[in-house]
Write an enzyme that holds these catalytic residues in place. Sequence first.
Site, PDB file in Angstrom:
ATOM      1  N   TYR A 141       0.838  -1.196   0.000  1.00  0.00           N
ATOM      2  CA  TYR A 141       0.000   0.000   0.000  1.00  0.00           C
ATOM      3  C   TYR A 141       0.877   1.252   0.000  1.00  0.00           C
ATOM      4  O   TYR A 141       0.669   2.180  -0.784  1.00  0.00           O
ATOM      5  CB  TYR A 141      -0.929   0.010   1.218  1.00  0.00           C
ATOM      6  CG  TYR A 141      -1.786   1.259   1.316  1.00  0.00           C
ATOM      7  CD1 TYR A 141      -2.947   1.381   0.565  1.00  0.00           C
ATOM      8  CD2 TYR A 141      -1.424   2.326   2.144  1.00  0.00           C
ATOM      9  CE1 TYR A 141      -3.734   2.521   0.630  1.00  0.00           C
ATOM     10  CE2 TYR A 141      -2.203   3.468   2.219  1.00  0.00           C
ATOM     11  CZ  TYR A 141      -3.353   3.562   1.463  1.00  0.00           C
ATOM     12  OH  TYR A 141      -4.127   4.705   1.525  1.00  0.00           O
ATOM     13  N   LYS A 147       1.255   4.182  -2.950  1.00  0.00           N
ATOM     14  CA  LYS A 147       1.086   5.607  -2.682  1.00  0.00           C
ATOM     15  C   LYS A 147       2.372   6.387  -2.943  1.00  0.00           C
ATOM     16  O   LYS A 147       2.328   7.571  -3.306  1.00  0.00           O
ATOM     17  CB  LYS A 147       0.611   5.812  -1.244  1.00  0.00           C
ATOM     18  CG  LYS A 147      -0.800   5.273  -0.992  1.00  0.00           C
ATOM     19  CD  LYS A 147      -1.816   5.850  -1.975  1.00  0.00           C
ATOM     20  CE  LYS A 147      -3.244   5.431  -1.654  1.00  0.00           C
ATOM     21  NZ  LYS A 147      -4.218   5.972  -2.637  1.00  0.00           N
TER      22      LYS A 147
END
Length: 254
Positions: free
Chosen positions: A152, A156
């Site tokens: 994750y 990002k």
Amino acid sequence: MATALITGASAGLGLEFAWQLATARHDLVLVARDEDRLQDLAGQLRAAAGVRVQVLPADLSVPDDVARVARRLASPGAGDEGPVGLLVNNAGFATHQRFVGGDVDLEVNALDVMVEAVLVLSHAAAGQMTARGRGAILNVASVAALTAGGTYAAAKAWVRSFTEGLAVELKDSGVTATVLCPGFTHTEFHDRAGVDVSGMPGIAWLNADRVVTAALADVRRGVVISTPSARYRLASAALRVLPRTAVRAVGSYR
């Protein structure tokens, strides 16, 4: 006012973006997987704000659905549908699993939504906007982009770096690119991911309305990196100067 297209519009920050932009008299294009939830939201927005709202159901892990949203972004507008002047790439989710031994299909799905779709939709929007000489792209990343917090965080980090590069390319075009990097925010995000955040101290949390207000203000000013709240700006500064061994140690603890 310009039309805004929001992905992940049915919940979390996307829902807050929809309400704030509608209140500011922007027509909207709402994108998410749950058509019933989008239709309910569209009805509420039309009744409360008197704006035009188009519902565009799409699963951004499916290439054909991404292409359909990209076509709407690339459109110069026709009839009651105006050209999109603001793209909010907000859709995303946490896999909440270890990479090693985890479900690799879930990881690929997350990359499709948070990386590939952001690239494709930003490309479509930037082409249409630069042709008109105005517009804005807002990509939602996270303070996690500066950490070693798994896939994750890696996704990002790509969004953050990509948006910075896009902002450089768009300089003097009349179009801006902003990346939003919030910290922990009160939304449905963690519940949907099955993440237990009950032990997180209250000071760590931001309110969705303030995050979105700050992000939209930064878009209007042409800010490239938007980090709501002084405490997360301080945390981001610390993460940038800490030795990466220390940052990785925090990721290992996570």
